[in-house]
Design an enzyme around this catalytic site. Structure first.
Site, PDB file in Angstrom:
ATOM      1  N   SER A 165     -19.697  -7.615 -14.930  1.00 47.62           N
ATOM      2  CA  SER A 165     -19.905  -8.386 -15.975  1.00 47.62           C
ATOM      3  C   SER A 165     -20.602  -9.636 -15.695  1.00 47.62           C
ATOM      4  O   SER A 165     -20.625 -10.191 -14.467  1.00 47.62           O
ATOM      5  CB  SER A 165     -18.529  -8.688 -16.685  1.00 47.62           C
ATOM      6  N   TYR A 197      -9.841 -11.297 -15.825  1.00 54.67           N
ATOM      7  CA  TYR A 197     -10.801 -10.495 -16.193  1.00 54.67           C
ATOM      8  C   TYR A 197     -11.882 -10.705 -15.041  1.00 54.67           C
ATOM      9  O   TYR A 197     -12.598  -9.829 -14.451  1.00 54.67           O
ATOM     10  CB  TYR A 197     -11.131 -10.365 -17.582  1.00 54.67           C
TER      11      TYR A 197
END
Length: 289
Positions: A180, A193
């Protein structure tokens, strides 16, 4: 908790996640934009999180390029989405199977590969997309259960899946992991995350070094803000959804079919001289690495 135990929270601890695409009013764009050219002809791929979002777009594009696809998803609420993805693959003339279960379980990871090889005959491409995120304004708000769950879903699952897949992978196989943009630029409300995405990037680079002499390439894709069920179903605070993705240089979130071609490139022979690398479909955000 011992090392051999697996944290197994009830799925309903996060009742709105990971979310069903069928219930969204503004549905993501998954359709491939171009005709296929047989770049994955005769291949079989496993796509985790393949029921919706980026995973659906990848499954659709891979099947258009000639691949059979095993679609892996988590919850009963996503079965309708998974069956839709299966029909998309079959409408491209390819075979598809749906496999439901928790990828945080090593036993389920083994089952995924056993059933894929038994029902589709082989395995050539592993695409690790499935993940979860839970926004928290303070690190003090992250519970031990959430921390374990996020790492188990996002990074432990990749270890389990690669361990299960390794005996079936051979020269010419490809592994593509989903990291990400948050790994590179951070996210103040996605601490756990973002940490898993950093682990995924390091795992990708290290696994590439481990497997490259076997002829198995390992790469990753680091999407920016992409319009998928993950975000409106709890991955972002509800009050932030109107502005989601507008802080990118392009001024909008991306669509899944704008990300899927990066996975295709890394899965096929077009990227035969690439391993240990990360592609960045992120709306123009400049990152290093």
């Amino acid at each position: 908790m011992t090392d051999s135990e697996t944290f197994q929270p009830e799925i309903n601890e996060e009742p709105r996640m990971p979310g069903a695409e069928a219930g969204m009013d503004d549905k993501p764009d998954w359709e491939p934009r171009f005709r296929g050219s047989d770049r994955l002809a005769g291949k079989t791929a496993i796509v985790t999180g393949g029921d919706s979002g980026i995973g659906r777009a990848v499954a659709a594009l891979f099947s258009r390029e000639g691949a059979d696809v095993a679609i892996v998803y988590l919850a009963d609420e996503e079965t309708k989405d998974a069956e839709k993805t299966k029909s998309i693959v079959e409408n491209e003339g390819r075979r598809a199977i749906c496999l439901q279960g928790d990828l945080g379980s090593q036993d389920f990871a083994k089952e995924v590969f056993t059933r894929t090889v038994d029902e589709l005959g082989q395995l050539d491409i592993l695409v690790n997309i499935a993940g979860e995120q839970h926004p928290d304004d303070s690190i003090e708000d992250i519970t031990e259960e959430q921390l374990r769950r996020t790492f188990q879903t996002n990074i432990f699952s990749m270890f389990y899946l690669v361990q299960a897949a390794r005996p079936h992978l051979r020269e010419g196989s490809a592994i593509i992991n989903c990291t990400s943009v948050t790994m590179y630029k951070g996210a103040d409300n996605l601490l756990d995350y973002s940490a898993t995405k950093g682990a995924i990037t390091a795992f990708t680079r290290s696994l590439s070094e481990n497997l490259v002499d076997k002829g198995i390439r390992v790469n990753a894709v680091a999407p920016g803000p992409i319009w998928t069920p993950l975000n409106p179903y709890g991955g972002q605070p509800p009050e932030d959804m109107d502005e989601f993705g507008k802080n990118t240089p392009m001024g909008r979130p991306g669509q899944p079919n704008e990300v899927a071609p990066a996975f295709l490139f890394l899965a096929c022979e077009d990227s035969s001289y690439m391993s240990g690398q990360v592609l960045h479909p992120n709306g123009g955000i400049i990152v290093n690495g």
